[in-house]
Design an enzyme around this catalytic site. Structure first.
Site, PDB file in Angstrom:
ATOM      1  N   ASP A   1      42.425  38.677  37.739  1.00  0.00           N
ATOM      2  CA  ASP A   1      41.193  37.944  38.029  1.00  0.00           C
ATOM      3  C   ASP A   1      40.374  37.728  36.759  1.00  0.00           C
ATOM      4  OD1 ASP A   1      39.232  36.723  39.552  1.00  0.00           O
ATOM      5  OD2 ASP A   1      39.037  38.379  40.966  1.00  0.00           O
TER       6      ASP A   1
ATOM      7  N   ASP B   1      38.014  31.084  46.633  1.00  0.00           N
ATOM      8  CA  ASP B   1      37.536  32.193  47.466  1.00  0.00           C
ATOM      9  C   ASP B   1      37.188  31.700  48.862  1.00  0.00           C
ATOM     10  OD1 ASP B   1      37.861  34.242  45.711  1.00  0.00           O
ATOM     11  OD2 ASP B   1      35.803  34.224  44.956  1.00  0.00           O
TER      12      ASP B   1
HETATM   13  C1  GLA Z   1      36.899  37.314  42.777  1.00  0.00           C
HETATM   14  C2  GLA Z   1      38.167  36.921  43.493  1.00  0.00           C
HETATM   15  C3  GLA Z   1      38.191  37.546  44.865  1.00  0.00           C
HETATM   16  C4  GLA Z   1      38.071  39.045  44.746  1.00  0.00           C
HETATM   17  C5  GLA Z   1      36.831  39.418  43.961  1.00  0.00           C
HETATM   18  C6  GLA Z   1      36.788  40.896  43.666  1.00  0.00           C
HETATM   19  O1  GLA Z   1      35.802  36.731  43.358  1.00  0.00           O
HETATM   20  O2  GLA Z   1      38.293  35.539  43.573  1.00  0.00           O
HETATM   21  O3  GLA Z   1      39.349  37.186  45.557  1.00  0.00           O
HETATM   22  O4  GLA Z   1      39.216  39.548  44.111  1.00  0.00           O
HETATM   23  O5  GLA Z   1      36.768  38.723  42.730  1.00  0.00           O
HETATM   24  O6  GLA Z   1      35.694  41.258  42.918  1.00  0.00           O
END
Ligand code: GLA
Length: 730
Positions: A479, A549
């Site tokens: 990420d 997301d």
């Molecule tokens: C980002 C990712 C999510 C999750 C969060 C965790 O927003 O896109 O899917 O993994 O971080 O902090």
């Protein structure tokens, strides 16, 4: 595929199966662009290699009117400071502070194959098709600067891949202020410009506008490709549809700051250029040194958007994505992020795994919160050590317990980040990107690690590696949750600080390359606060990227349509969310969420221990469908049938296997429209003479009928209804 140079006429010819690209010498000096478009047999385009409005007589006036000519010629690649007043792809500065650079044709080479770009992702020849490369050398005599323009084509593709290498053969330094990967000068055919825009939770919305005089710039200065803008642009002629119209597209194989620009000039010429964003960029080219730009994938289609889309999909599947998982059905995963956020422990994860196994889920991904003292998003990034207050049995044991429940195990990292409240920062405050004396601006209460420095990369990568070696971890979600600002590095001096952004991206690529070399069986999924770094550069390292997301199926229609305009469905991370959805609050049927997630890698992001018996049964049924249909989605040809953007109430897309024996159409009636009984959907990509049986009804139709007359769908009353239609050739 053919690359040829006509010595007598001084014309370079690049041929793909359906397109031709021509350039040649103008005024015996400059490399001018002559033609890009539908396939030509007759390539005698000498008459096009000149500035506009030129009489025979004026041709000899070149010295008198050089500025006018430089400014109006269709250049193949021009440099600033000697009369081309458009934004030029190259802009340099000498030690003396001068900018002028005149690129004159020098030589060429035609090679079999395609050289890789060191340290950068790049397309490659494969068993699907060999490659040929044309390298044309332009030079500035005074500066002793050589510019190599590279064009590669593959046997099985209509794409043309371009990149540029600049070599300083002089005795003084040259400062590169702007060095783009492509420039394409053409007549304006009343073009419209389409680009992809968005924000967090609504990435890659297709947006168009007419091309008008002046410049239109789409760019990122966030250090990553970004949620907001995308390194893609296409020019389309009037009335372009899925099957008709001329389309000129460019996509950048890069994951950092980029610029995509169109400029319409006084003569009605459009210049399309793409490359590393020159803002915030400067590269010092020492004597003897070379700089190589990332590559741009150009696609031309004279049969509308569909052909362009499928050309990108096939190119990326056949010549860019290296992962051994590319052609494999990915494990159905369940991710605990929206199920638990930071509030979980080992037992909770094992409970999820146990329940998940019951319905056929195959992998558990432990998301954010398992390391350091991380119980919220405000600390511990960089402390990649297991938090044994949460994972009390230890990571190795946890993975064993999850494996014993019948699931594989995956884990989340955010390796490029550092929390101010972390042991790593307390130990190495200089590891964060920063300007000395200025407190860096926070985003999600975190700073970005200075991965331009080798010692920083080694430190963090070493921690990630140790975790991966400590247990049977088969998947990583990498990420990246904030953009870059307060640019400054303790590893770069004043003269080289302008190299920061590009060196950051090179550092990222180096870390991911190491990960793949050290763990060749690892399934890697890239992510950036959802889909903030979904680009071809990252696809070179991971076969899938978290698309957004936002898992609400209605929002996903637009996000996935925009993403699938260029990228294969097999690359799009897509999960079934909980309802009400955490981003939109919307409640949708599980079948609808499943149908939309099946157009991607497929998985779940909900607390399965709290799901009703009825929904558990539905989940088991959806998982069976995924196994049945995934190959069609993953390997097939993608056709856009109807778009919610245009209809305002329904949406449909289809995938057809390469042998045309099966077709799976996904339909969604987003908003029920009263007094409209049925919707006619025309399929595409079928064999017209073949007979297709619709599995659900056993009714048989000819391919021709399905494509011309279509089928009727009659959605029931209520919103968010969705259905898959599976056609099988008889
Ligand atoms: C980002 C990712 C999510 C999750 C969060 C965790 O927003 O896109 O899917 O993994 O971080 O902090």
């Amino acid at each position: 595929m053919r690359i040829h140079f006509d010595e007598a006429k001084k014309i370079f010819e690049i041929q793909t199966n359906n397109t031709t690209y021509l350039m040649g010498l103008a005024y015996d000096r400059y490399l001018a662009h002559a033609y890009y478009g539908s396939k030509l047999e007759d390539t005698d385009v000498q008459y096009l290699l000149r500035a506009p409005y030129e009489t025979e007589f004026e041709k000899y006036w070149f010295n008198r009117e050089k500025v006018e000519k430089m400014d109006s010629l269709c250049h193949e690649y021009s440099a600033g400071g000697v009369g081309d007043f458009r934004d030029t792809p190259l802009m340099i500065r000498t030690e003396g502070g001068y900018h002028a650079c005149e690129l004159v044709y020098d030589s060429y080479e035609i090679m079999d194959g395609k050289p890789a770009l060191e340290g950068l992702p790049s397309t490659f020849p494969s068993e699907h098709g060999a490659a040929k490369t044309l390298e044309i050398c332009l030079k500035d005599e005074l500066l002793c600067l050589k510019v190599y323009l590279r064009y590669s084509v593959f046997e099985d593709s209509d794409a043309i891949i371009r990149s540029v290498k600049v070599v300083n053969e002089g005795k003084e330094k040259i400062y590169l202020e702007r060095v783009l990967s492509t420039c394409l000068d053409m007549d304006n055919e009343a073009f419209s410009l389409y680009t992809l825009h968005g924000s967090w939770a609504r990435e890659r919305d297709i947006t168009g506008r007419p091309v008008t005089e002046g410049k239109h710039i789409v760019a990122s200065l966030r250090g990553e490709t970004s949620h907001q803008n995308h390194p893609f642009m296409m020019l389309t002629t009037n009335g372009t549809s899925q099957t008709e119209g001329r389309v000129y597209a460019m996509n950048f194989v890069y994951s950092g700051n980029f610029i995509a620009e169109t400029e319409l000039n006084q003569h009605g010429y459009v210049r399309m250029s793409m490359g590393i964003n020159p803002t915030g960029f400067e590269w010092v080219l020492d004597p003897g040194a070379a700089f190589v730009t990332p590559e741009v994938v150009m696609v031309y289609s004279d049969t509308g958007l569909g052909h362009m889309t499928r050309t990108y999909h096939d190119l990326y599947r056949n010549h860019l994505i290296r992962s051994k998982y590319l052609h494999q059905k990915r494990p159905i995963l369940i991710n605990n992020w929206e199920a638990t956020y930071f509030d979980f422990d080992d037992d909770k994860l094992v409970d999820i795994a146990r329940e998940a196994h019951e319905v056929g889920i195959e992998m558990l991904v432990m998301d954010d919160g398992w390391f350091g003292k991380r119980n919220g998003d405000n600390c511990a990034l960089g402390d990649w050590f297991v938090n044994e207050e949460k994972i009390r049995c230890g990571l190795k044991k946890l993975v064993e317990r999850v494996n014993a429940e019948g699931l594989k195990f995956g884990i989340w990292f955010e390796p490029e980040m550092i929390s101010p409240d972390s042991d790593l920062f307390r130990e190495h405050p200089d590891y964060a990107i920063q300007v000395p004396g200025r407190t860096p601006a926070m985003s999600r209460e975190q700073y970005v690690l200075d991965i331009t420095r080798k010692e920083v990369r080694d430190c963090v990568y070493g921690r990630v590696k140790a975790i991966l070696e400590s247990a049977n971890i088969e998947y990583v979600k990498w990420d990246m949750n904030r953009p870059l600002c307060d640019i400054g590095s303790y590893g770069l001096d004043r003269e080289h600080m302008g190299e920061f952004y590009h060196r950051y991206v090179l550092g990222l690529y180096e870390m991911q390359e190491r990960l793949l070399q050290d763990f060749p069986n690892l399934l890697l999924e890239n992510c950036s606060g959802g889909g903030g770094r979904f680009d071809p550069g990252m696809l070179y390292y991971s076969p899938q990227i978290w698309t957004s997301d936002d898992m609400d199926p209605v929002m996903r229609l637009g996000i996935q349509e925009g993403t699938a305009l260029i990228y294969p469905l097999s690359t799009m991370g897509a999960h079934i969310c909980v309802c009400p959805n955490h981003t939109t609050g919307r409640v949708t049927p599980i079948e609808t969420r499943a149908n939309i997630a099946m157009a991607g890698t497929f998985g779940y992001e909900l607390d399965i221990t709290k799901v009703s018996e009825e929904d558990l049964e539905k989940m088991a049924a959806c998982n069976k469908l995924y196994h049945r249909y995934n190959e069609i989605m993953r390997e097939g040809d993608y056709y856009r049938i109807a778009s919610y953007r245009e209809t305002n109430y329904y949406d449909a897309f289809a995938c057809v296997t390469k042998d045309k024996k099966e077709c799976l159409m996904t339909f969604m009636n987003v908003l029920y429209r009263p007094n409209r009984q049925s919707i006619k959907l025309r399929l595409a990509g079928l064999a017209p003479d073949a007979k297709y049986r619709l599995e659900e009804t056993d009714k048989v139709y000819s391919g021709d009928l399905l494509m011309k007359a279509g089928i009727l769908v009659e959605p029931p009353m209520g919103d968010f209804f969705s259905k898959q239609y599976h056609f099988v050739m008889e």
